[in-house]
Design an enzyme around this catalytic site. Sequence first.
Site, PDB file in Angstrom:
ATOM      1  N   CYS A  52      -4.365   2.164  -4.773  1.00 35.74           N
ATOM      2  CA  CYS A  52      -3.542   3.183  -4.118  1.00 35.74           C
ATOM      3  C   CYS A  52      -2.212   3.388  -4.836  1.00 35.74           C
ATOM      4  O   CYS A  52      -1.704   4.520  -4.914  1.00 35.74           O
ATOM      5  CB  CYS A  52      -3.292   2.800  -2.657  1.00 35.74           C
ATOM      6  SG  CYS A  52      -2.471   1.201  -2.448  1.00 35.74           S
ATOM      7  N   HIS A  88       0.895  -1.166   0.000  1.00 32.64           N
ATOM      8  CA  HIS A  88       0.000   0.000   0.000  1.00 32.64           C
ATOM      9  C   HIS A  88       0.927   1.208   0.000  1.00 32.64           C
ATOM     10  O   HIS A  88       1.910   1.239   0.759  1.00 32.64           O
ATOM     11  CB  HIS A  88      -0.881   0.041   1.254  1.00 32.64           C
ATOM     12  CG  HIS A  88      -1.566   1.364   1.449  1.00 32.64           C
ATOM     13  ND1 HIS A  88      -2.637   1.758   0.681  1.00 32.64           N
ATOM     14  CD2 HIS A  88      -1.308   2.382   2.305  1.00 32.64           C
ATOM     15  CE1 HIS A  88      -3.011   2.967   1.071  1.00 32.64           C
ATOM     16  NE2 HIS A  88      -2.222   3.366   2.049  1.00 32.64           N
TER      17      HIS A  88
END
Length: 176
Positions: free
Chosen positions: A108, A38
């Site tokens: 993301c 992430h």
Amino acid sequence: MEPPNLYPVKLYVYDLSKGLARRLSPIMLGKQLEGIWHTSIVVHKDEFFFGSGGISSCPPGGTLLGPPDSVVDVGSTEVTEEIFLEYLSSLGESLFRGEAYNLFEHNCNTFSNEVAQFLTGRKIPSYITDLPSEVLSTTGGGLDGVGLKQKMAGEDMNLGVRNLRERMSTVSSITA
């Protein structure tokens, strides 16, 4: 003529698996993965990222994920905070609406890559952006990818953050 202000741009990298990918990926996928990444962009004293809730921000390291596992120096930018927030607002109304989030294809890391290029002209590391295709190309990932996509499609990365509109109204009131 004054030299332009330069603002540092950092990529925060988090391993969502907390080390499990490194240990289990050879067994589950037949391929070694170092992590399930992430990412977010840190600029103008805030951390910005994208999830199923759209574009959000928080103080650096202020998500429920805690401090990042690593920080990559992407470079510097001359883009002011006001211009940057206008840019994010337009992204949030077009390419990076919450409903556009897709774990494997528009996530993301896609957002971080787009924003890094806007701010610095540089991409984020390919070991991050190539991860979804690497997973889906494995025997385990290909078989499990459909089920994983369905499971994760509705997941909201509510990481204890404020949304972009709230952030923009704060900046607008400060600069007005």
